[in-house]
Write an enzyme that holds these catalytic residues in place. Sequence first.
Site, PDB file in Angstrom:
ATOM      1  N   GLU A 193       9.382  17.943  31.889  1.00 39.46           N
ATOM      2  CA  GLU A 193       8.780  16.950  30.985  1.00 39.46           C
ATOM      3  C   GLU A 193       7.358  16.589  31.399  1.00 39.46           C
ATOM      4  O   GLU A 193       6.716  15.738  30.772  1.00 39.46           O
ATOM      5  CB  GLU A 193       9.646  15.689  30.944  1.00 39.46           C
ATOM      6  CG  GLU A 193      10.886  15.830  30.086  1.00 39.46           C
ATOM      7  CD  GLU A 193      11.814  16.942  30.563  1.00 39.46           C
ATOM      8  OE1 GLU A 193      12.062  17.864  29.768  1.00 39.46           O
ATOM      9  OE2 GLU A 193      12.282  16.897  31.722  1.00 39.46           O
ATOM     10  N   ASN A 277      13.614  23.783  29.724  1.00 38.11           N
ATOM     11  CA  ASN A 277      12.855  23.725  28.481  1.00 38.11           C
ATOM     12  C   ASN A 277      11.397  24.141  28.657  1.00 38.11           C
ATOM     13  O   ASN A 277      10.791  23.928  29.702  1.00 38.11           O
ATOM     14  CB  ASN A 277      12.890  22.307  27.902  1.00 38.11           C
ATOM     15  CG  ASN A 277      12.216  21.287  28.810  1.00 38.11           C
ATOM     16  OD1 ASN A 277      12.808  20.862  29.802  1.00 38.11           O
ATOM     17  ND2 ASN A 277      10.992  20.893  28.488  1.00 38.11           N
ATOM     18  N   ASP A 319      15.016  20.811  23.283  1.00 39.95           N
ATOM     19  CA  ASP A 319      15.209  20.506  24.706  1.00 39.95           C
ATOM     20  C   ASP A 319      16.592  20.921  25.193  1.00 39.95           C
ATOM     21  O   ASP A 319      17.257  20.187  25.908  1.00 39.95           O
ATOM     22  CB  ASP A 319      14.968  19.020  25.002  1.00 39.95           C
ATOM     23  CG  ASP A 319      15.039  18.725  26.506  1.00 39.95           C
ATOM     24  OD1 ASP A 319      14.478  19.500  27.288  1.00 39.95           O
ATOM     25  OD2 ASP A 319      15.669  17.728  26.889  1.00 39.95           O
TER      26      ASP A 319
END
Length: 602
Positions: A193, A277, A319
């Site tokens: 992230e 991801n 995701d």
Amino acid sequence: MKRAFLLGFGVALGVGAAPAIANDSVETILKDPKQWGIQTGDYANTRYSKLDQITAKNVGKLQVAWSFSTGVLRGHEGGPLVIGDVMYVHTPFPNTVYALDLNQEGKIIWRYEPKQDPGVVPVMCCDTVNRGVAYADGMIFFQQADATVVALDAKTGEKKWSVVNGDPKKGESNTATVLPVKDKLLVGISGGEFGVRGHLTAYDLKTGKQVWRAYSMGPDSELLVDPAKTTELGKPIGENSSLKTWEGDQWKTGGGATWGWYSYDPKLNLVYYGSGNPSTWNPKQRPGDNKWSMTIWARDPDTGMAKWVYQVTPHDEWDYDAVNEMILTDQKIDGKERKLLTHPDRNGFSYTLDRETGELLVAEKYDPVVNWASKIDMDKSSKTYGRPMVVAKYSTEQNGEDVNSQGICPSALGTKDQQPSAYSPKTELFYLPTNHVCMDYEPFRVSYTAGQPYVGATLSMYPAPNSHGGMGNFTAWDNKKGKIVWSLPERFSVWSGALATAGDVVFYGTLEGYLKAVDAKTGKELYKFKTPSGIIGNVMTYEHKGKQYVAVLSGVGGWAGIGLAAGLSGGNEGLGAVGGYAALASYTALGGQLTVFALPDS
């Protein structure tokens, strides 16, 4: 970095002198069901124990034998190890490690308290969890939140070596365990992230010296991929390289973190794991398949070279990290004995592959509500063989900007997240702790700044509609047929790792805090006990002085419990999870405790 309290040892580790060949120590322990020498129970990630003192007939008599407060709040994932007469317990940040004397009612032998910069906490996605320590050659290994890898003397807690595996200022951190294989320690990295570039790294067990590093995306030489020999679905990847699936230099901040579980086949000498991801979560900003994010990897642990890969979710829009466990079994499928790898992916499909060749054998939904894709194309003659058939309505890359795609199942949590499954060779069933959660997903444009969130999407989560009203199931899965055998509905996601035993009992924990025991064949509930806090830890078992024990860490948190763990209240906070799990606060509160169970003395 450390302060050790030596409170007297006098306890045998039960593994003898240092072995001539590193890894003998691990394999010796794994052959002894009285010990629990690795987080996943064995190299195959089955989380199965041959102990059978606790059975389906007597498990209802379980009692609390003893407990231990960790002194730390927030989410307690992973679980303890038992090596000989010593139990090793870890905590979330600040990552304290305890050695407990099982001969003296859990007396603390030593404790390790790393002094980490708290600045790492803001770059830890989805709580400050850690999935546990590892043991090999008389040492305890773990990777701290700040990505420092540490080797401790198992008897004294003395630090033998440490090495920096990542930079929190760039968004790199750690939540995963580590895996000792032969003379190496395999270590991943978190931070998808934050636009990190994921990698798996091998360090020398004795010295901490880096041996090799394999990135998730970039030039083939840095991926440790040979285009002529590394295959995907039976064909050399050739010119289908990582770089051609990214626009410009996007791969340099492309994600593909390696924060999940690792398994190892000693006979094939292959390590298996998944990458996470791609960055950002806004798919419009990264056209292409974004290889090799969302990929199952098979690597040679000696050299790091990849033998085969399989990208389960090309050009991810939801995701759906592919970091979940790879469970290794030898089973007969279609009348032929095969070396299988079973991977229940975040995307809601469970994949069964030949782990030697990477051939795809089965790919089916393990929750009927999964709707983002209709199926996986299993036609080997098709140009889309092995790819998900995406349903346009649930794509997050709609025409125009800022479109809120609604009703996507599963949510970004996946049909299951990292919470590891168990497998019983007696039933040949896989026991999956799952999420029954859907979402709305609205991407927005975001720019990259090192150390800052690189997400680019707003999410909201909620229970799967037109269903049992809860947010989880505990499911028995047939990996050869690709079918659910039985499924138990739960009020909240089952975020605990499962345990299967030779006593025909399967254990798991719930977010409300219940340890539950069910019949391995039927799923019938046989026992439950509510611990002081929600359980996101992984159930384990061991034997001491002739008695079998079952143990689990409780301490609510993780992504599902991030609202409680971090004190968040906004519905879209916690990457969308806070609103979906708002009711959890009515059932449990923060805590950090190990609870150990046993049958009463006869």
